[in-house]
Design a protein around this motif. Structure first.
Motif, PDB file in Angstrom:
ATOM      1  N   PHE A  85       0.820  -1.208   0.000  1.00  0.00           N
ATOM      2  CA  PHE A  85       0.000   0.000   0.000  1.00  0.00           C
ATOM      3  C   PHE A  85       0.858   1.263   0.000  1.00  0.00           C
ATOM      4  O   PHE A  85       0.540   2.230  -0.699  1.00  0.00           O
ATOM      5  CB  PHE A  85      -0.949  -0.005   1.202  1.00  0.00           C
ATOM      6  N   ASN A  86       1.923   1.281   0.792  1.00  0.00           N
ATOM      7  CA  ASN A  86       2.784   2.461   0.807  1.00  0.00           C
ATOM      8  C   ASN A  86       3.395   2.732  -0.562  1.00  0.00           C
ATOM      9  O   ASN A  86       3.453   3.880  -1.018  1.00  0.00           O
ATOM     10  CB  ASN A  86       3.890   2.283   1.852  1.00  0.00           C
ATOM     11  N   GLU A  87       3.844   1.675  -1.223  1.00  0.00           N
ATOM     12  CA  GLU A  87       4.411   1.838  -2.560  1.00  0.00           C
ATOM     13  C   GLU A  87       3.345   2.261  -3.563  1.00  0.00           C
ATOM     14  O   GLU A  87       3.584   3.128  -4.423  1.00  0.00           O
ATOM     15  CB  GLU A  87       5.060   0.527  -3.004  1.00  0.00           C
ATOM     16  N   LYS A  88       2.158   1.697  -3.448  1.00  0.00           N
ATOM     17  CA  LYS A  88       1.079   2.011  -4.381  1.00  0.00           C
ATOM     18  C   LYS A  88       0.604   3.447  -4.223  1.00  0.00           C
ATOM     19  O   LYS A  88       0.370   4.168  -5.206  1.00  0.00           O
ATOM     20  CB  LYS A  88      -0.085   1.039  -4.152  1.00  0.00           C
ATOM     21  N   PHE A  89       0.449   3.888  -2.979  1.00  0.00           N
ATOM     22  CA  PHE A  89      -0.015   5.252  -2.725  1.00  0.00           C
ATOM     23  C   PHE A  89       0.942   6.292  -3.322  1.00  0.00           C
ATOM     24  O   PHE A  89       0.515   7.347  -3.781  1.00  0.00           O
ATOM     25  CB  PHE A  89      -0.153   5.488  -1.218  1.00  0.00           C
ATOM     26  N   GLN A  90       2.221   5.978  -3.307  1.00  0.00           N
ATOM     27  CA  GLN A  90       3.212   6.915  -3.841  1.00  0.00           C
ATOM     28  C   GLN A  90       3.286   6.868  -5.362  1.00  0.00           C
ATOM     29  O   GLN A  90       3.618   7.875  -5.997  1.00  0.00           O
ATOM     30  CB  GLN A  90       4.578   6.599  -3.244  1.00  0.00           C
ATOM     31  N   ASN A  91       2.963   5.718  -5.952  1.00  0.00           N
ATOM     32  CA  ASN A  91       3.097   5.561  -7.400  1.00  0.00           C
ATOM     33  C   ASN A  91       1.897   6.066  -8.191  1.00  0.00           C
ATOM     34  O   ASN A  91       2.046   6.489  -9.334  1.00  0.00           O
ATOM     35  CB  ASN A  91       3.344   4.090  -7.751  1.00  0.00           C
ATOM     36  N   ILE A  92       0.707   6.002  -7.597  1.00  0.00           N
ATOM     37  CA  ILE A  92      -0.491   6.334  -8.371  1.00  0.00           C
ATOM     38  C   ILE A  92      -0.832   7.817  -8.354  1.00  0.00           C
ATOM     39  O   ILE A  92      -1.687   8.268  -9.119  1.00  0.00           O
ATOM     40  CB  ILE A  92      -1.711   5.527  -7.880  1.00  0.00           C
ATOM     41  N   TYR A  93      -0.159   8.592  -7.468  1.00  0.00           N
ATOM     42  CA  TYR A  93      -0.518  10.012  -7.384  1.00  0.00           C
ATOM     43  C   TYR A  93       0.683  10.828  -6.918  1.00  0.00           C
ATOM     44  O   TYR A  93       1.381  10.451  -5.973  1.00  0.00           O
ATOM     45  CB  TYR A  93      -1.680  10.201  -6.414  1.00  0.00           C
ATOM     46  N   THR A  94       0.930  11.940  -7.589  1.00  0.00           N
ATOM     47  CA  THR A  94       1.944  12.898  -7.166  1.00  0.00           C
ATOM     48  C   THR A  94       1.261  14.029  -6.417  1.00  0.00           C
ATOM     49  O   THR A  94       0.429  14.731  -6.995  1.00  0.00           O
ATOM     50  CB  THR A  94       2.713  13.462  -8.371  1.00  0.00           C
ATOM     51  N   PRO A  95       1.557  14.215  -5.139  1.00  0.00           N
ATOM     52  CA  PRO A  95       0.831  15.218  -4.346  1.00  0.00           C
ATOM     53  C   PRO A  95       1.242  16.642  -4.696  1.00  0.00           C
ATOM     54  O   PRO A  95       2.302  16.878  -5.296  1.00  0.00           O
ATOM     55  CB  PRO A  95       1.232  14.871  -2.905  1.00  0.00           C
ATOM     56  N   ALA A  96       0.411  17.587  -4.277  1.00  0.00           N
ATOM     57  CA  ALA A  96       0.706  19.005  -4.477  1.00  0.00           C
ATOM     58  C   ALA A  96       1.775  19.464  -3.480  1.00  0.00           C
ATOM     59  O   ALA A  96       2.345  18.670  -2.738  1.00  0.00           O
ATOM     60  CB  ALA A  96      -0.570  19.820  -4.339  1.00  0.00           C
ATOM     61  N   GLU A  97       2.026  20.761  -3.448  1.00  0.00           N
ATOM     62  CA  GLU A  97       3.151  21.296  -2.670  1.00  0.00           C
ATOM     63  C   GLU A  97       2.977  21.119  -1.167  1.00  0.00           C
ATOM     64  O   GLU A  97       3.917  20.750  -0.462  1.00  0.00           O
ATOM     65  CB  GLU A  97       3.328  22.782  -2.984  1.00  0.00           C
ATOM     66  N   TYR A  98       1.774  21.349  -0.637  1.00  0.00           N
ATOM     67  CA  TYR A  98       1.586  21.411   0.813  1.00  0.00           C
ATOM     68  C   TYR A  98       1.216  20.040   1.379  1.00  0.00           C
ATOM     69  O   TYR A  98       0.228  19.428   0.969  1.00  0.00           O
ATOM     70  CB  TYR A  98       0.520  22.448   1.152  1.00  0.00           C
ATOM     71  N   ILE A  99       2.026  19.608   2.359  1.00  0.00           N
ATOM     72  CA  ILE A  99       1.889  18.281   2.946  1.00  0.00           C
ATOM     73  C   ILE A  99       1.801  18.423   4.466  1.00  0.00           C
ATOM     74  O   ILE A  99       2.426  19.306   5.063  1.00  0.00           O
ATOM     75  CB  ILE A  99       3.092  17.383   2.585  1.00  0.00           C
ATOM     76  N   SER A 100       1.026  17.521   5.096  1.00  0.00           N
ATOM     77  CA  SER A 100       0.877  17.539   6.549  1.00  0.00           C
ATOM     78  C   SER A 100       1.228  16.175   7.128  1.00  0.00           C
ATOM     79  O   SER A 100       0.915  15.136   6.540  1.00  0.00           O
ATOM     80  CB  SER A 100      -0.572  17.898   6.923  1.00  0.00           C
ATOM     81  N   LEU A 101       1.880  16.181   8.282  1.00  0.00           N
ATOM     82  CA  LEU A 101       2.226  14.951   9.009  1.00  0.00           C
ATOM     83  C   LEU A 101       1.569  15.001  10.381  1.00  0.00           C
ATOM     84  O   LEU A 101       1.749  15.956  11.135  1.00  0.00           O
ATOM     85  CB  LEU A 101       3.741  14.814   9.156  1.00  0.00           C
TER      86      LEU A 101
END
Length: 369
Positions: free
Chosen positions: A217-233
């Protein structure tokens, strides 16, 4: 975690000194008020406090905070936010699900379930249950059908699993019997596996039986979509009331009891880019830094080099962490606890009136209260 200290905003000076794309002075000013104390109960509280106390005893001459403007590098976002799954204009939920849960995911479940069932049924030392007398290897179509009742059970609440297949007219739900007989559902549930037991024999990893699925799932989530500039943790608590060694209790969350996740999400859409399940242990941890800094550095590896802006709360933030993120071409903004290591001491002692702001800068980091 618990803290009686005030929190203030940590804002990179680059956000104030940057001249491009700024139209007025109002874009450059942010007034931050002390945050209300919140009670956060997590199991690594005591360990984090001990680490911070140890770190504060170590003198550091690299952080000399001054009341001057401090100019630093502002990383421009170089990515292009888009979906990498080939879908048409009238895409359905099933098509999107198939794009995420591809055939290789279902093959993992089919292979490991059949692998686990064979030696279990052939064991002479084990007495077979009634529904285990007749077993045949499952396949992808049947595993698809198996997860249909699992999903429906979250929508239709009944006291027991058997009651979903009941023929009583008062509580009958025909879709369950039409999808799969109960005895077959119980069989697959008994042997459902995601990892080979002979391979997943790591006593140090409490999630070794699920590691293949988590990594998928971690690999898939990163491969199917490139996120926008602003990220939250931030953390998230998934409700769970069963017995498990790393179950958390947090009264400030809606679930209160459950499994804690660290989640890296796109701020605009909430899309989860990466997640990490907290199990009370961290095999990848660097003993020389705090737990919160370890988590942030691990989760932010997928953002390195693209100029993202990462938003953090006061459990994660520290001057040294922000400096490390800056070296990875990640801009960082967040609240911080005044008693963190390398924080300016005068901010903790300062008593401000409403609308008053003081700031200090050092090493390209701006702290404002």
């Amino acid at each position: 975690m618990e803290s009686d200290s005030e929190a203030s905003d940590v804002i990179p000076i680059n956000k104030w000194s940057r001249q491009d794309n700024v139209e007025s002075d109002s874009d450059l000013e942010e007034i931050v008020f002390p945050l209300r104390n919140r009670r956060r109960i997590i199991s690594d509280d005591e360990e984090e406090v001990q680490n911070e106390n140890r770190e504060r005893n170590v003198s550091s001459q690299e952080w000399i905070w001054k009341d001057t403007e401090n100019i630093t590098q502002v990383w421009e976002y170089s990515g292009i936010s888009r979906i990498h799954i080939l879908v048409g204009q009238n895409v359905t939920a099933l098509q999107m699900t198939s794009g995420v849960l591809a055939e290789d995911f279902w093959k993992i479940i089919v292979t490991e379930t059949n692998r686990h069932a064979s030696p279990t049924l052939q064991s002479e030392n084990r007495k077979l249950r009634k529904f285990e007398d007749i077993w045949w290897d499952t396949n992808i179509d049947e595993v698809h059908a198996y997860f249909v009742p699992c999903i429906l059970m979250s929508q239709v609440k009944k006291p027991t699993v058997q009651s979903y297949w009941s023929k009583r007219s008062v509580i009958e739900t025909p879709i369950f019997r039409k999808t799969m007989p109960y005895w077959r559902f119980a069989q697959i549930s008994r042997f459902l596996h995601f990892t080979d037991n002979e391979v997943a024999n790591d006593n140090d990893d409490r999630l070794c039986k699920l590691r293949s699925v988590i990594d998928y799932f971690n690999e898939k989530f990163q491969n199917i979509y490139t996120p926008a500039e602003y990220i939250s943790l931030d953390e998230s608590l998934m409700k769970y009331t069963g017995r498990i060694s790393y179950k958390q209790y947090n009264p400030s969350k809606r679930a209160r009891f459950g499994v804690k996740f660290y989640k890296l999400c796109e701020s605009k859409s909430g899309y989860c880019i990466k997640f990490k399940i907290y199990t009370g242990q961290d095999l990848d941890r660097n003993a020389n830094v705090s737990v919160s800094e370890n988590v942030t550095m691990l989760m932010s590896t997928v953002l390195a080099g693209y100029g993202h802006t990462l938003f953090l709360d006061n459990w994660y933030s520290s001057p040294s962490l922000f400096q490390k993120l800056q070296s990875r071409k990640i801009n960082a903004i967040g609240t911080v606890r005044c008693n963190r290591k390398n924080m300016p001491k005068e901010l903790e002692a300062a008593k401000l009136k409403r609308s008053d702001v003081i700031s200090r800068s050092c090493n390209g980091i701006l702290v404002a209260k």
